[in-house]
Design an enzyme around this catalytic site. Structure first.
Site, mmCIF file in Angstrom:
data_model
loop_
_atom_site.group_PDB
_atom_site.id
_atom_site.type_symbol
_atom_site.label_atom_id
_atom_site.label_comp_id
_atom_site.label_asym_id
_atom_site.label_seq_id
_atom_site.Cartn_x
_atom_site.Cartn_y
_atom_site.Cartn_z
ATOM 1 N N PRO A 231 -0.994 -6.222 1.429
ATOM 2 C CA PRO A 231 -0.498 -6.458 2.790
ATOM 3 C C PRO A 231 -1.288 -5.698 3.863
ATOM 4 O O PRO A 231 -1.763 -4.585 3.625
ATOM 5 C CB PRO A 231 0.946 -5.927 2.755
ATOM 6 C CG PRO A 231 1.223 -5.579 1.318
ATOM 7 C CD PRO A 231 -0.099 -5.348 0.679
ATOM 8 N N VAL A 232 -1.375 -6.322 5.034
ATOM 9 C CA VAL A 232 -1.840 -5.620 6.237
ATOM 10 C C VAL A 232 -0.635 -4.823 6.767
ATOM 11 O O VAL A 232 0.276 -4.513 6.014
ATOM 12 C CB VAL A 232 -2.410 -6.617 7.271
ATOM 13 C CG1 VAL A 232 -3.706 -7.235 6.767
ATOM 14 C CG2 VAL A 232 -1.405 -7.735 7.599
ATOM 15 N N LYS B 90 -5.767 3.624 -3.056
ATOM 16 C CA LYS B 90 -5.344 2.231 -3.208
ATOM 17 C C LYS B 90 -6.426 1.395 -3.910
ATOM 18 O O LYS B 90 -6.117 0.550 -4.755
ATOM 19 C CB LYS B 90 -5.023 1.620 -1.836
ATOM 20 C CG LYS B 90 -3.680 2.045 -1.275
ATOM 21 C CD LYS B 90 -2.538 1.543 -2.142
ATOM 22 C CE LYS B 90 -1.173 1.833 -1.596
ATOM 23 N NZ LYS B 90 -0.098 1.424 -2.515
ATOM 24 N N GLY C 172 10.680 1.648 -7.587
ATOM 25 C CA GLY C 172 10.901 2.285 -6.281
ATOM 26 C C GLY C 172 11.823 1.512 -5.368
ATOM 27 O O GLY C 172 11.474 1.180 -4.225
#
Length: 344
Positions: free
Chosen positions: A187-188, A162, A10
């Site tokens: 990740p946040v 997720k 991607g």
């Protein structure tokens, strides 16, 4: 000496493009997947805006997570795979399986083809959404030991997708990996500079605040991290012998309310001060609005929730030191102003 080849899925994505920039800078050869070769120019534009080194070392292959086409070819000669791509979520889904199944199947497809091609290690971009959801009355920072509790109420399809896709990857390694290594990065909220006017959904919050579209903010806390640091953590997770079999939270360890984000912007960009909100939406008001408007339900589920995180593992194991959240937020804002995304 021959350069090692890394496959990044991607390549037009926000995190993926920053990973590619750093890989090229560090002397790797990079192959990236894109859904259509029509996106090649878009990726090259991002690379040039990021002052890409060794652009001749970047090649493209057309394939899709929902298709078998070209995946064997994509994996040929690859030492490492970094997998930030995810299936496009449907906002108008009738059943949450429409989001969950493509996410799980896409990850497993990458894992299988990587194993069959004798790739050394896969690094998957998971999410904070696979860590924090469904935990009530939390008072201590979330770590890599935590997994979202899918039995809890109000677990949204994104968080489920997720969580289940990351769990599927770990199960695959355990049961049929045959020596393939795995690491994940969670990740946040991802901030940082935007390289072209085609920006990520994670940055929309900053654009809306600066454009005066938000009159009052919900009482929601969040962690923030710079995309450049998220990219560097992927590279550390790819190469470090200590990273195999590990998850890593990509966070500065800071927690900011949405009002604090607005105040950071107000202090740094006084010309926009009048547009920035100074009030919070009462929790009860947002929750009531979410009953009528399904689009607000995920937001409402985060109201008043503890959001502390720790980056101790990435720091101690890999020596990863992200820049402060404030710097990441201001980099997003400055690039949006410079690119004319935000009205002056």
């Amino acid at each position: 000496m021959e350069k090692e080849l890394v496959l990044v899925t991607g390549g037009s994505g926000y995190i993926a493009s920053n990973i590619i920039l750093q890989l090229l800078e560090q002397g790797y050869e990079v192959r990236t997947t894109i859904r259509s070769l029509a996106k090649v120019d878009r990726v090259k534009k991002i690379m040039k805006a990021g002052n890409a080194k060794n652009l001749a070392d970047l090649t493209f292959i057309e394939t899709d997570l929902t298709s078998e086409k070209n995946w064997d070819k994509a994996m040929e000669g690859v030492t490492y795979v970094i997998h930030p791509a995810s299936s496009t979520p449907k906002l108008d889904f009738k059943d949450e399986k429409e989001m969950i199944h493509p996410a799980v199947n896409g990850v497993l497809h990458v894992m299988r083809t990587a194993r069959d091609a004798k790739v050394k290690r896969v690094v998957i971009t998971s999410a904070y959404g696979a860590v924090f959801a469904g935990h009530e009355n939390r008072t201590t920072p979330y770590t890599e030991e935590d997994w979202s509790n899918l039995d809890a109420e109000n677990i949204f399809p994104y968080q489920k997708a997720k969580t289940l896709s990351e769990r599927a990857a770990w199960k695959f390694i355990e049961e049929e990996g045959h020596g393939l290594e795995l690491a994940t990065v969670n990740p946040v909220g991802v901030m940082g500079p935007i390289l072209t006017s085609d920006y990520s959904h994670s940055n929309v919050q900053i654009q809306q605040l600066l454009d005066g579209e938000v009159k009052a903010v919900p009482n929601i806390d969040s962690g923030y991290v710079d995309v450049r640091d998220v990219a560097s953590l992927h590279l550390l997770a790819m190469t470090s012998s200590k990273a195999a079999g590990e998850r890593f939270l990509a966070t500065t360890g800071e927690t900011l309310s949405m009002l604090e984000v607005a105040n950071i912007l107000r202090e740094a960009f006084p010309a926009y001060a009048a547009k920035l909100p100074t009030k919070k939406i009462p929790n009860a008001v947002l929750k009531a609005a979410a009953i009528a408007d399904p689009k607000l339900r995920m937001l409402a589920s985060l109201v008043g929730k503890y959001a502390g995180t720790s980056n101790q593992k990435a720091n101690s194991l890999l020596g990863w030191n992200p820049r402060p959240a404030r710097e990441a937020i201001l980099a997003t804002a400055q690039s949006m102003i410079d690119l004319g995304i935000v009205k002056k």
